[in-house]
Motif scaffolding. Structure first.
Motif, short mmCIF file in Angstrom:
data_model
loop_
_atom_site.label_atom_id
_atom_site.label_comp_id
_atom_site.label_asym_id
_atom_site.label_seq_id
_atom_site.Cartn_x
_atom_site.Cartn_y
_atom_site.Cartn_z
N GLY A 31 0.79 -1.24 0.00
CA GLY A 31 0.00 0.00 0.00
C GLY A 31 0.81 1.28 0.00
N ASP A 45 3.22 5.57 7.98
CA ASP A 45 2.21 4.52 8.16
C ASP A 45 2.64 3.30 7.37
OD1 ASP A 45 0.76 6.31 9.55
OD2 ASP A 45 -0.78 6.63 8.03
N ARG A 120 -7.60 -4.10 -3.81
CA ARG A 120 -7.18 -2.75 -3.40
C ARG A 120 -7.65 -1.71 -4.40
NH1 ARG A 120 -3.80 -2.46 1.00
NH2 ARG A 120 -3.73 -4.52 1.93
N ARG A 170 -13.54 5.28 -2.61
CA ARG A 170 -12.39 5.25 -3.52
C ARG A 170 -12.50 6.27 -4.65
NH1 ARG A 170 -12.08 -1.34 -3.66
NH2 ARG A 170 -10.70 -1.56 -1.85
N ARG A 173 -10.99 9.12 -3.21
CA ARG A 173 -9.55 8.87 -3.09
C ARG A 173 -8.85 9.05 -4.44
NH1 ARG A 173 -7.15 5.95 1.16
NH2 ARG A 173 -6.03 4.58 -0.26
N PHE A 177 -5.87 11.60 -4.83
CA PHE A 177 -4.51 11.27 -5.29
C PHE A 177 -4.15 12.09 -6.53
CE2 PHE A 177 -5.15 7.13 -2.92
CZ PHE A 177 -4.15 7.36 -2.00
N LYS A 214 -7.93 16.61 2.50
CA LYS A 214 -6.65 16.29 1.85
C LYS A 214 -6.57 16.97 0.48
CE LYS A 214 -5.73 12.08 4.35
NZ LYS A 214 -5.63 10.63 4.37
N1 CTP Z 1 -7.18 0.96 0.48
C1 CTP Z 1 -8.14 0.60 -0.43
N2 CTP Z 1 -9.37 1.21 -0.45
C2 CTP Z 1 -9.63 2.21 0.44
C3 CTP Z 1 -8.66 2.60 1.37
C4 CTP Z 1 -7.44 1.98 1.36
O1 CTP Z 1 -7.91 -0.30 -1.23
N3 CTP Z 1 -10.81 2.79 0.43
C5 CTP Z 1 -5.89 0.26 0.51
C6 CTP Z 1 -4.85 0.83 -0.45
O2 CTP Z 1 -4.05 -0.26 -0.88
C7 CTP Z 1 -4.05 1.76 0.43
C8 CTP Z 1 -4.03 1.02 1.74
O3 CTP Z 1 -5.31 0.36 1.80
O4 CTP Z 1 -2.77 2.00 -0.06
C9 CTP Z 1 -3.84 1.89 2.96
O5 CTP Z 1 -4.85 2.83 3.05
P1 CTP Z 1 -4.68 4.26 3.72
O6 CTP Z 1 -3.68 4.17 4.81
O7 CTP Z 1 -6.04 4.78 3.98
O8 CTP Z 1 -4.14 5.18 2.53
P2 CTP Z 1 -2.75 5.29 1.86
O9 CTP Z 1 -2.81 4.71 0.49
O10 CTP Z 1 -1.70 4.78 2.76
O11 CTP Z 1 -2.59 6.84 1.60
P3 CTP Z 1 -2.64 8.06 2.63
O12 CTP Z 1 -1.76 7.70 3.77
O13 CTP Z 1 -2.16 9.19 1.81
O14 CTP Z 1 -4.07 8.17 3.02
#
Ligand code: CTP
Length: 472
Positions: A31, A45, A120, A170, A173, A177, A214
């Motif tokens: 991730g 994280d 994911r 998503r 998200r 991104f 964000k």
């Molecule tokens: N993930 C996903 N669907 C979501 C949230 C998360 O598939 N709705 C998966 C993704 O693979 C992601 C991982 O869980 O990379 C970790 O999620 P999160 O920590 O929320 O986000 P990050 O990708 O690490 O990004 P950020 O820290 O910028 O939020």
């Protein structure tokens, strides 16, 4: 190691790899951390997937640290978290997921690493690094996420409809991104967002707000807001902002598109501040323009009072978006209410009194207000921009002079309500407020000196006019 880790991170990965081997659980780092490392962004994280019981692995890992951290277990999601120094570490067992159509609560069964990567959100978030003995550090990238990182593309690993209807957050998200990383959403993925936008209603307002904030904090937030608008998502949770879009014409006279103007102001301010709430003030500064819009014969479009009406809309919009109802909200409201003041000063003859009033009303938020007003200058006409900027600089200079002399910004009038009540033996009432305001105005207007003695005499005189006499 196929990603660049610090010595501390590498040590952590080795400890976790050893624990996983002892428990005979194949384990992978997945991730956001892998993505951010490849993008050379900082990330604290770490998410781990193991083929088997993630909670068991978390407990074994926690035992390796002194002092031993607490393991927070979330049984419904099968996840466990540990905080270790600066790192937030999450463990989960690899899952095959299918979601019930009406909610975002997954129905989970154990799966392989590849099952887990498949479910994911985006290819760039589905990258895994092996922590297993035979291939420690190896990158496992079944959906060409590395290629998409290079091409700066957001793409779902599966058919977009499946990925988005599995978890509609998503869609937010993807846009977050795109805005944060300056990536492009693949056309097919983009279509999936448009088709599934209506499903955002099953997501909690708090989670939407997290993503929205964000976007607000990204380098060029207009990218995210424009995508939210065009995808149809924005109108579902923030219709007041969508109402700013478009321009109306009467007798060939149009007004500017206030949605794109707002985005320009937001980008402008983002070059000068990382303060989330000042950025929100930019988003909301003209929010009442649609509600106050009039066409006046011979004059054109006006938006009289939009700053006052807009100020009143702030608490409602904050509640609707589940943003906090606290000092931050009051700050945003104040900024919206005051956003025309410095510019209006540049139009009239600037008196010391007007400057003092502005300094008093803005108080400690004066600099923030000036930052907002500066960002609000978006005309395409360079001559106009130059003129505004010059006037604006003049106001800034005058404010500085008056402030250096009179110290208004953190000033409180020398006579308090308490003192008025004591002097005339009156209970809290309208007259107390009126007297206080009269004293404040007299000082700000320069009618009396800014001193206790002058203010006291003025108070006695004003009180006499309404037949109030001091006691004792
Ligand atoms: N993930 C996903 N669907 C979501 C949230 C998360 O598939 N709705 C998966 C993704 O693979 C992601 C991982 O869980 O990379 C970790 O999620 P999160 O920590 O929320 O986000 P990050 O990708 O690490 O990004 P950020 O820290 O910028 O939020």
């Amino acid at each position: 190691m196929m990603i660049d880790c610090t010595a501390k991170e590498l040590e952590l990965l080795k400890i976790i790899g050893d624990c996983a081997q002892r428990l005979n659980l194949p384990c992978y780092l997945v991730g956001g951390f892998v993505r951010d490392k490849l993008l050379q962004r900082n990330c604290k994280d770490l998410d781990f997937v193991c083929v088997g019981d993630g909670i068991l692995l978390a407990q074994e890992v926690a035992r390796q640290f002194k002092p031993q951290p607490q393991v927070s277990i979330f049984k419904t999601f099968g996840t466990a978290n540990i905080k270790h120094g600066e790192f937030e570490i999450e463990f989960v067992g690899a899952r095959k997921e299918s979601y019930a159509a009406h909610s975002r609560k997954p129905e989970v069964e154990p799966g392989t690493l590849e099952d887990d990567q498949k479910r994911r959100d985006f290819t760039i978030n589905a990258l895994a690094i092996s922590l297993n003995k035979n291939d420690f550090g190896q990158l496992l990238d079944p959906f060409n996420g590395v290629e998409d990182l290079k091409l700066k593309i957001i793409r779902t690993p599966l058919e977009p409809g499946t990925t988005f209807s599995d978890d509609p957050l998503r869609m937010m998200r993807a846009i977050r991104f795109a805005s944060q990383l300056d990536f492009t959403i693949l056309p097919e993925t983009w279509l999936g967002i448009i088709e599934n936008a209506h499903r955002i209603h099953i997501i909690s307002k708090e989670r939407i707000a997290d993503e929205l904030n964000k976007i607000v904090l990204s380098k060029k937030p207009s990218v995210g807001f424009d995508l939210l608008y065009k995808s149809g998502l924005l109108k579902l949770f923030f219709p007041q902002m969508v109402a700013l879009a478009g321009a109306e014409y009467i007798d060939g006279k149009g007004h500017k598109d206030n949605f794109y103007h707002t985005l320009k102001v937001l980008d402008n301010i983002s070059e000068n501040t990382d303060d989330l709430w000042l950025r929100w003030a930019a988003i909301l500064h003209d929010i009442a323009k649609p509600a106050t819009k009039r066409f006046e014969e011979g004059h054109g479009w006006t938006f009289h009072g939009h700053e006052v009406v807009g100020g009143r809309m702030v608490p409602k919009i904050f509640a609707q978006l589940k943003l906090p109802a606290n000092e931050k909200m009051k700050f945003v409201r104040k900024m919206v209410e005051l956003h025309l003041r410095p510019i209006s000063l540049t139009k009239e003859n600037i008196t010391d009194s007007a400057i003092r009033r502005l300094l008093f009303d803005a108080g400690e938020d004066f600099d923030a207000l000036m930052t907002l007003c500066n960002a609000d200058i978006t005309s395409k006409n360079q001559q106009k921009v130059q003129r505004y900027l010059q006037n604006f600089e003049m106001v800034r200079q005058r404010c500085k002079e008056v402030e250096d002399n009179d110290h208004i910004r953190n000033w409180q009038p020398p006579i308090t309500g308490e003192l008025i009540m004591q002097t005339f033996n009156v209970p809290p009432s309208k007259i107390v407020g009126d007297l206080k305001t009269a004293i404040k105005d007299a000082i700000l207007d320069g009618d009396i000196e800014n001193s206790y003695e002058a203010a006291y005499q003025f108070m006695l005189q004003k009180a006499k006019e309404v037949n109030l006499v001091p006691v004792g």
